[in-house]
Write a protein that holds these residues in place. Structure first.
Motif, PDB file in Angstrom:
ATOM      1  N   UNK A   1      42.652 -57.979  37.756  1.00  0.00           N
ATOM      2  CA  UNK A   1      41.297 -57.595  38.088  1.00  0.00           C
ATOM      3  C   UNK A   1      41.261 -56.478  39.028  1.00  0.00           C
ATOM      4  N   UNK A   2      40.812 -55.349  38.830  1.00  0.00           N
ATOM      5  CA  UNK A   2      40.795 -54.180  39.539  1.00  0.00           C
ATOM      6  C   UNK A   2      39.303 -53.677  39.545  1.00  0.00           C
ATOM      7  N   UNK A   3      38.764 -53.814  40.926  1.00  0.00           N
ATOM      8  CA  UNK A   3      37.499 -53.216  41.207  1.00  0.00           C
ATOM      9  C   UNK A   3      37.191 -51.589  41.700  1.00  0.00           C
ATOM     10  N   UNK A   4      36.461 -50.926  40.985  1.00  0.00           N
ATOM     11  CA  UNK A   4      36.398 -49.252  41.468  1.00  0.00           C
ATOM     12  C   UNK A   4      35.467 -49.221  42.552  1.00  0.00           C
ATOM     13  N   UNK A   5      34.557 -50.330  42.993  1.00  0.00           N
ATOM     14  CA  UNK A   5      33.859 -50.164  44.099  1.00  0.00           C
ATOM     15  C   UNK A   5      32.511 -49.436  43.667  1.00  0.00           C
ATOM     16  N   UNK A   6      32.189 -49.268  42.657  1.00  0.00           N
ATOM     17  CA  UNK A   6      31.030 -48.285  42.238  1.00  0.00           C
ATOM     18  C   UNK A   6      31.210 -47.557  40.961  1.00  0.00           C
ATOM     19  N   UNK A   7      30.305 -47.562  40.112  1.00  0.00           N
ATOM     20  CA  UNK A   7      30.282 -46.800  39.070  1.00  0.00           C
ATOM     21  C   UNK A   7      30.489 -45.192  39.197  1.00  0.00           C
ATOM     22  N   UNK A   8      30.206 -44.631  40.328  1.00  0.00           N
ATOM     23  CA  UNK A   8      30.320 -43.221  40.627  1.00  0.00           C
ATOM     24  C   UNK A   8      31.796 -42.963  40.837  1.00  0.00           C
ATOM     25  N   UNK A   9      32.733 -43.968  41.402  1.00  0.00           N
ATOM     26  CA  UNK A   9      34.263 -44.056  41.619  1.00  0.00           C
ATOM     27  C   UNK A   9      34.998 -44.060  40.332  1.00  0.00           C
ATOM     28  N   UNK A  10      34.358 -44.569  39.248  1.00  0.00           N
ATOM     29  CA  UNK A  10      34.894 -44.474  37.984  1.00  0.00           C
ATOM     30  C   UNK A  10      34.838 -43.218  37.070  1.00  0.00           C
ATOM     31  N   UNK A  11      35.357 -42.097  37.651  1.00  0.00           N
ATOM     32  CA  UNK A  11      34.802 -40.768  37.027  1.00  0.00           C
ATOM     33  C   UNK A  11      36.262 -40.149  36.755  1.00  0.00           C
ATOM     34  N   UNK A  12      36.553 -39.817  35.471  1.00  0.00           N
ATOM     35  CA  UNK A  12      37.597 -39.099  35.078  1.00  0.00           C
ATOM     36  C   UNK A  12      37.526 -37.540  35.409  1.00  0.00           C
ATOM     37  N   UNK A  13      36.271 -37.105  35.636  1.00  0.00           N
ATOM     38  CA  UNK A  13      35.837 -35.693  35.777  1.00  0.00           C
ATOM     39  C   UNK A  13      36.075 -35.255  37.281  1.00  0.00           C
ATOM     40  N   UNK A  14      36.187 -36.271  38.225  1.00  0.00           N
ATOM     41  CA  UNK A  14      36.324 -35.970  39.678  1.00  0.00           C
ATOM     42  C   UNK A  14      37.798 -35.894  39.977  1.00  0.00           C
ATOM     43  N   UNK A  15      38.143 -34.762  40.382  1.00  0.00           N
ATOM     44  CA  UNK A  15      39.451 -34.823  40.862  1.00  0.00           C
ATOM     45  C   UNK A  15      40.142 -35.832  41.760  1.00  0.00           C
TER      46      UNK A  15
END
Length: 384
Positions: free
Chosen positions: A290-304
């Motif tokens: 189970x992996x937590x991204x810590x917030x929706x904005x941090x699960x963003x493939x468009x952000x380098x």
């Protein structure tokens, strides 16, 4: 690729200001903005280069049609490196292009203190500012803080709450697996030194500390969150800080649970938003990491920056468990990373049954189910 390599905006601007030196390094001698094209066998000057209104280099060949936006695109095309957005290895390629361009105009020493300082072939009046001479910083991992907080993880309110529904030894094992501990103070001004006193947030001094650890066991960041002893939702009662995120600037950053990729090389991944949900998920379904991204904005493939975290997960099957309040946005992100070569299963079969504004996630559903089971067992005991 060096995960700790940092590119400063100041250095970018210094390289752009020395664009003509970079061009000359690659054999382009400009006379009144024109020269022989380096991309084909040019006999008469057909390559033009000039600065636009923003001071950015604009260049193109009037004969073969090759063109680019700035000095970095020029170096990329000369070296055959694709740095366009979404390209395979675009980040690694840009770092290589950046280093080549810096070296070409005599600024390689700004990236590597051991590199010789070489005068560029063309003099420029562009100054070197003192704020950007140190572009490469070693990481400052929070390993000691993680270890000391972990030793007191059983004192947290979240630990006490979870033991209402799961065996205490099972909760201990999961806390140990993720190195969840008791939140303590960290002095950022004194080399991130741990102050062995519990952090108080929202009038709670039994906060949970969630360390973000990489596959090598190094802690990039620690998030401290207050929970009540009676619930698994963080406390938001008071107007002061609701959480603290300790992360030295020189650390690259990873997702919560990333360290388990090395421990369990064959397990599929369950992607959730919050760290607490990752802990609850592991208690009920340990066959996943189970992996937590810590917030929706941090699960963003468009952000380098965020894509670097996501790339660590490539090669695994990703079961994405969205929060209901951003169900559509989670689906869009899932589709996008699937298009980029990730193996994705979008797991909305349970969560989509709830109202969009309810704020429910899969962790809530699991806890409710545990409450239902506990209540049913209580009824059976009474009947017997």
């Amino acid at each position: 690729m060096d995960d700790n390599f940092k590119i400063g905006n100041c250095t970018k601007q210094h390289i752009k200001a020395r664009a003509e030196s970079v061009l000359r390094h690659y054999g382009v001698e400009l006379i009144r903005g024109k020269g022989l094209c380096p991309f084909h066998d040019d006999k008469t000057p057909s390559f033009i280069a000039r600065l636009d209104k923003r001071g950015e280099l604009f260049w193109k060949c009037q004969s073969c049609g090759v063109r680019g936006g700035d000095v970095f695109s020029f170096v990329a095309q000369k070296e055959g490196l694709d740095i366009t957005k979404g390209a395979l290895n675009a980040k690694e390629n840009f770092i290589e292009v950046f280093k080549l361009a810096a070296s070409a105009c005599g600024l390689g020493y700004m990236l590597d203190p051991n590199a010789p300082k070489i005068e560029p072939p063309i003099k420029t009046d562009a100054p070197i500012c003192t704020n950007c001479t140190k572009e490469y910083e070693p990481p400052h991992y929070l390993n000691d803080a993680t270890k000391r907080m972990r030793e007191q993880g059983e004192q947290t309110n979240l630990f006490t709450f979870l033991c209402r529904y799961w065996d205490e030894d099972a909760v201990k094992a999961v806390f140990s697996l993720y190195s969840v501990g008791l939140g303590m103070n960290i002095n950022r001004e004194k080399n991130w030194e741990l102050i062995p006193m519990p952090t108080t947030l929202q009038r709670c001094n039994k906060c949970s500390a969630f360390p973000y650890i990489d596959e090598e066991g190094n802690t990039h960041a620690i998030k401290i969150i207050p929970y009540p002893v009676t619930d698994h939702h963080r406390i938001k009662t008071y107007p002061n800080a609701q959480m603290i995120f300790h992360k030295p600037e020189s650390n690259k950053g990873v997702y919560f649970g990333t360290h388990l990729l090395a421990t369990f090389p064959n397990k599929p991944l369950a992607i959730v938003e919050s760290e607490k949900t990752a802990i609850i998920g592991t208690l009920i379904k340990p066959s996943f990491i189970w992996v937590a991204v810590g917030g929706f904005d941090y699960f963003n493939p468009d952000s380098e920056k965020q894509r670097a975290k996501l790339d660590r997960l490539k090669g695994r099957c990703l079961h994405i468990f969205p929060d209901v309040d951003k169900l559509t946005q989670w689906k869009e992100r899932a589709d996008k990373i699937r298009e980029q070569g990730f193996n994705v299963v979008f797991r909305d079969e349970v969560i989509k049954m709830f109202a969009p504004n309810s704020g429910i996630d899969i962790g809530d559903v699991i806890v409710w189910e545990q409450e239902r089971i506990k209540e049913r067992l209580k009824q059976l005991n009474n009947e017997l």
